[in-house]
Scaffold this motif. Structure first.
Motif, mmCIF file in Angstrom:
data_model
loop_
_atom_site.group_PDB
_atom_site.id
_atom_site.type_symbol
_atom_site.label_atom_id
_atom_site.label_comp_id
_atom_site.label_asym_id
_atom_site.label_seq_id
_atom_site.Cartn_x
_atom_site.Cartn_y
_atom_site.Cartn_z
ATOM 1 N N PRO A 145 -17.824 45.338 40.648
ATOM 2 C CA PRO A 145 -16.523 44.703 40.868
ATOM 3 C C PRO A 145 -15.762 45.262 42.070
ATOM 4 C CG PRO A 145 -16.825 45.280 38.549
ATOM 5 C CD PRO A 145 -17.940 45.928 39.298
ATOM 6 N N ALA A 146 -16.122 46.483 42.515
ATOM 7 C CA ALA A 146 -15.435 47.088 43.656
ATOM 8 C C ALA A 146 -15.696 46.336 44.959
ATOM 9 C CB ALA A 146 -15.841 48.552 43.808
ATOM 10 N N LEU A 147 -16.689 45.439 44.968
ATOM 11 C CA LEU A 147 -16.977 44.651 46.169
ATOM 12 C C LEU A 147 -15.925 43.570 46.418
ATOM 13 C CD1 LEU A 147 -20.828 44.237 45.803
ATOM 14 C CD2 LEU A 147 -19.657 45.172 47.807
ATOM 15 N N LYS A 148 -15.107 43.286 45.434
ATOM 16 C CA LYS A 148 -14.126 42.210 45.583
ATOM 17 C C LYS A 148 -13.226 42.463 46.787
ATOM 18 C CE LYS A 148 -10.646 39.519 43.093
ATOM 19 N NZ LYS A 148 -9.917 39.336 41.807
ATOM 20 N N GLY A 149 -13.164 41.481 47.682
ATOM 21 C CA GLY A 149 -12.301 41.565 48.855
ATOM 22 C C GLY A 149 -12.914 42.252 50.064
ATOM 23 N N THR A 150 -14.093 42.879 49.910
ATOM 24 C CA THR A 150 -14.744 43.525 51.058
ATOM 25 C C THR A 150 -15.232 42.455 52.025
ATOM 26 O OG1 THR A 150 -15.495 45.331 49.637
ATOM 27 C CG2 THR A 150 -16.556 45.117 51.774
ATOM 28 N N ARG A 151 -14.932 42.621 53.308
ATOM 29 C CA ARG A 151 -15.365 41.666 54.331
ATOM 30 C C ARG A 151 -16.776 42.030 54.789
ATOM 31 N NH1 ARG A 151 -13.200 41.389 59.119
ATOM 32 N NH2 ARG A 151 -13.586 39.152 59.328
ATOM 33 N N ILE A 152 -17.696 41.085 54.660
ATOM 34 C CA ILE A 152 -19.099 41.329 54.989
ATOM 35 C C ILE A 152 -19.653 40.158 55.790
ATOM 36 C CG2 ILE A 152 -21.413 41.773 54.067
ATOM 37 C CD1 ILE A 152 -20.017 42.757 51.474
ATOM 38 N N LEU A 153 -20.363 40.486 56.863
ATOM 39 C CA LEU A 153 -21.093 39.491 57.642
ATOM 40 C C LEU A 153 -22.582 39.799 57.539
ATOM 41 C CD1 LEU A 153 -21.358 37.208 59.803
ATOM 42 C CD2 LEU A 153 -21.114 39.011 61.535
ATOM 43 N N ILE A 154 -23.375 38.792 57.216
ATOM 44 C CA ILE A 154 -24.835 38.892 57.255
ATOM 45 C C ILE A 154 -25.336 38.009 58.387
ATOM 46 C CG2 ILE A 154 -27.000 38.518 56.009
ATOM 47 C CD1 ILE A 154 -25.409 38.733 53.396
ATOM 48 N N THR A 155 -26.241 38.552 59.226
ATOM 49 C CA THR A 155 -26.907 37.739 60.234
ATOM 50 C C THR A 155 -28.408 37.833 60.010
ATOM 51 O OG1 THR A 155 -27.089 39.487 61.918
ATOM 52 C CG2 THR A 155 -25.041 38.202 61.887
ATOM 53 N N ALA A 156 -29.123 36.734 60.271
ATOM 54 C CA ALA A 156 -30.545 36.708 59.913
ATOM 55 C C ALA A 156 -31.272 35.604 60.655
ATOM 56 C CB ALA A 156 -30.699 36.502 58.401
ATOM 57 N N GLY A 157 -32.609 35.725 60.693
ATOM 58 C CA GLY A 157 -33.461 34.696 61.271
ATOM 59 C C GLY A 157 -34.111 33.864 60.178
ATOM 60 N N HIS A 172 -26.647 37.196 49.931
ATOM 61 C CA HIS A 172 -25.349 36.554 50.194
ATOM 62 C C HIS A 172 -24.724 36.070 48.889
ATOM 63 C CE1 HIS A 172 -22.963 32.860 50.666
ATOM 64 N NE2 HIS A 172 -22.427 33.489 51.718
ATOM 65 N N ASP A 173 -25.523 35.401 48.074
ATOM 66 C CA ASP A 173 -24.989 34.827 46.834
ATOM 67 C C ASP A 173 -24.539 35.919 45.867
ATOM 68 O OD1 ASP A 173 -25.643 32.436 48.007
ATOM 69 O OD2 ASP A 173 -27.399 32.059 46.751
ATOM 70 N N TYR A 174 -25.284 37.014 45.805
ATOM 71 C CA TYR A 174 -24.870 38.150 44.974
ATOM 72 C C TYR A 174 -23.519 38.680 45.433
ATOM 73 C CZ TYR A 174 -24.304 43.058 43.801
ATOM 74 O OH TYR A 174 -23.762 44.266 43.414
ATOM 75 N N LEU A 175 -23.378 38.939 46.730
ATOM 76 C CA LEU A 175 -22.130 39.499 47.260
ATOM 77 C C LEU A 175 -20.961 38.544 47.026
ATOM 78 C CD1 LEU A 175 -23.558 40.943 50.590
ATOM 79 C CD2 LEU A 175 -22.741 42.283 48.647
ATOM 80 N N ALA A 176 -21.193 37.252 47.251
ATOM 81 C CA ALA A 176 -20.146 36.262 46.996
ATOM 82 C C ALA A 176 -19.772 36.246 45.519
ATOM 83 C CB ALA A 176 -20.614 34.880 47.448
ATOM 84 N N GLY A 177 -20.778 36.396 44.652
ATOM 85 C CA GLY A 177 -20.521 36.415 43.219
ATOM 86 C C GLY A 177 -19.720 37.612 42.758
ATOM 87 N N GLN A 178 -19.748 38.687 43.553
ATOM 88 C CA GLN A 178 -18.953 39.882 43.236
ATOM 89 C C GLN A 178 -17.532 39.795 43.795
ATOM 90 O OE1 GLN A 178 -20.492 42.157 41.131
ATOM 91 N NE2 GLN A 178 -22.021 40.517 41.242
ATOM 92 N N GLY A 179 -17.245 38.706 44.512
ATOM 93 C CA GLY A 179 -15.905 38.526 45.063
ATOM 94 C C GLY A 179 -15.739 39.029 46.476
ATOM 95 N N ALA A 180 -16.843 39.423 47.130
ATOM 96 C CA ALA A 180 -16.743 39.843 48.532
ATOM 97 C C ALA A 180 -16.430 38.636 49.419
ATOM 98 C CB ALA A 180 -18.047 40.490 48.987
ATOM 99 N N GLU A 181 -15.765 38.874 50.515
ATOM 100 C CA GLU A 181 -15.509 37.842 51.522
ATOM 101 C C GLU A 181 -16.690 37.857 52.485
ATOM 102 O OE1 GLU A 181 -11.692 38.448 53.329
ATOM 103 O OE2 GLU A 181 -10.682 38.679 51.398
ATOM 104 N N VAL A 182 -17.759 37.154 52.117
ATOM 105 C CA VAL A 182 -19.026 37.263 52.834
ATOM 106 C C VAL A 182 -19.357 35.966 53.557
ATOM 107 C CG1 VAL A 182 -20.339 36.668 50.733
ATOM 108 C CG2 VAL A 182 -21.480 37.866 52.606
ATOM 109 N N SER A 183 -19.865 36.108 54.775
ATOM 110 C CA SER A 183 -20.341 34.963 55.541
ATOM 111 C C SER A 183 -21.757 35.248 56.017
ATOM 112 C CB SER A 183 -19.415 34.673 56.726
ATOM 113 O OG SER A 183 -19.243 35.816 57.536
ATOM 114 N N LEU A 184 -22.517 34.182 56.253
ATOM 115 C CA LEU A 184 -23.920 34.287 56.624
ATOM 116 C C LEU A 184 -24.162 33.431 57.860
ATOM 117 C CD1 LEU A 184 -26.893 35.024 56.165
ATOM 118 C CD2 LEU A 184 -26.971 33.308 54.344
ATOM 119 N N VAL A 185 -24.670 34.065 58.920
ATOM 120 C CA VAL A 185 -24.964 33.370 60.180
ATOM 121 C C VAL A 185 -26.462 33.436 60.430
ATOM 122 C CG1 VAL A 185 -24.625 33.402 62.680
ATOM 123 C CG2 VAL A 185 -22.685 33.814 61.159
#
Length: 206
Positions: A145-157, A172-185
């Protein structure tokens, strides 16, 4: 200009450029076979006022530096991953205190992204912002639950043979499910870093 130093204190050989008290501290983690120089200048360009710290992995795989052991491609030594995660968490806490720093930023590529990701997964709010470039987390992490609100960027091929797209999407889906502000490029290549990733990182940290 701040002095750039090479130090062996706090458990890792590392390169450091001190920033102003209260400013962010930026940890850069290399990929397998890299070292403390691989992303140091990139991090310094991204956050010129921050304290920049780049440790060298303390595991050697046939002469290539890594942050934790593995038993095969994509098969982690989970006991050593736990050891490395605890050790790195202590290193980060010590450097943050030593430099009286503010927010903590992390950026890692490949093996460096994996130790960074596991720090996010296992520790309570150790980073305020994190960039995971081509990570591979080949297991379903426990909830944090401590991941909630953490800003995270994932980049990948999309065709990365080392970090397959479905595994990246699952992280990505795990981090989003924990409430992180995650984006995937994504880019359309493999395990190499491409310009669109660099642009995404610059935008994320601007």
């Amino acid at each position: 200009m701040a002095t750039i130093e090479l130090s062996r204190e706090h458990g890792y050989l590392h390169r450091v450029k001190p920033g102003a008290e209260g400013r962010p501290i930026f940890f850069a983690f290399h990929g397998t076979g890299g070292d403390e120089n691989q992303f140091f200048e990139f991090a310094a360009d991204l956050a010129p006022e921050a304290t920049i710290v780049s440790p060298r992995g303390d595991v050697s795989e046939y002469g290539a530096a890594r942050f934790f052991k593995r038993t095969g491609e994509g098969v982690y030594d989970m006991a050593d991953l736990a050891r490395a995660t605890d050790k790195m968490a202590g290193f980060i806490a010590a450097l943050k205190a030593e430099h009286k720093a503010g927010p903590v930023i992390g950026l890692g590529f490949s093996n460096g992204a994996n130790i960074l990701a596991n720090l996010l997964i296992e520790k309570d709010r150790i980073f305020d912002q994190a960039v995971l470039m081509h990570p591979l987390i080949p297991f379903r992490p426990d909830d944090n639950p401590a991941l909630k609100g953490t800003r995270i960027l994932i980049t990948a091929g999309r065709t990365d043979p080392i970090g397959p797209a479905p595994v990246t999407q699952a992280l990505h889906d795990y981090l989003a499910g924990q409430g992180a502000e995650v984006s995937l490029v994504w880019h359309n290549g493999g395990h190499e870093i491409r310009r669109e990733e660099v642009d995404a990182v610059q935008k994320f940290l601007a």
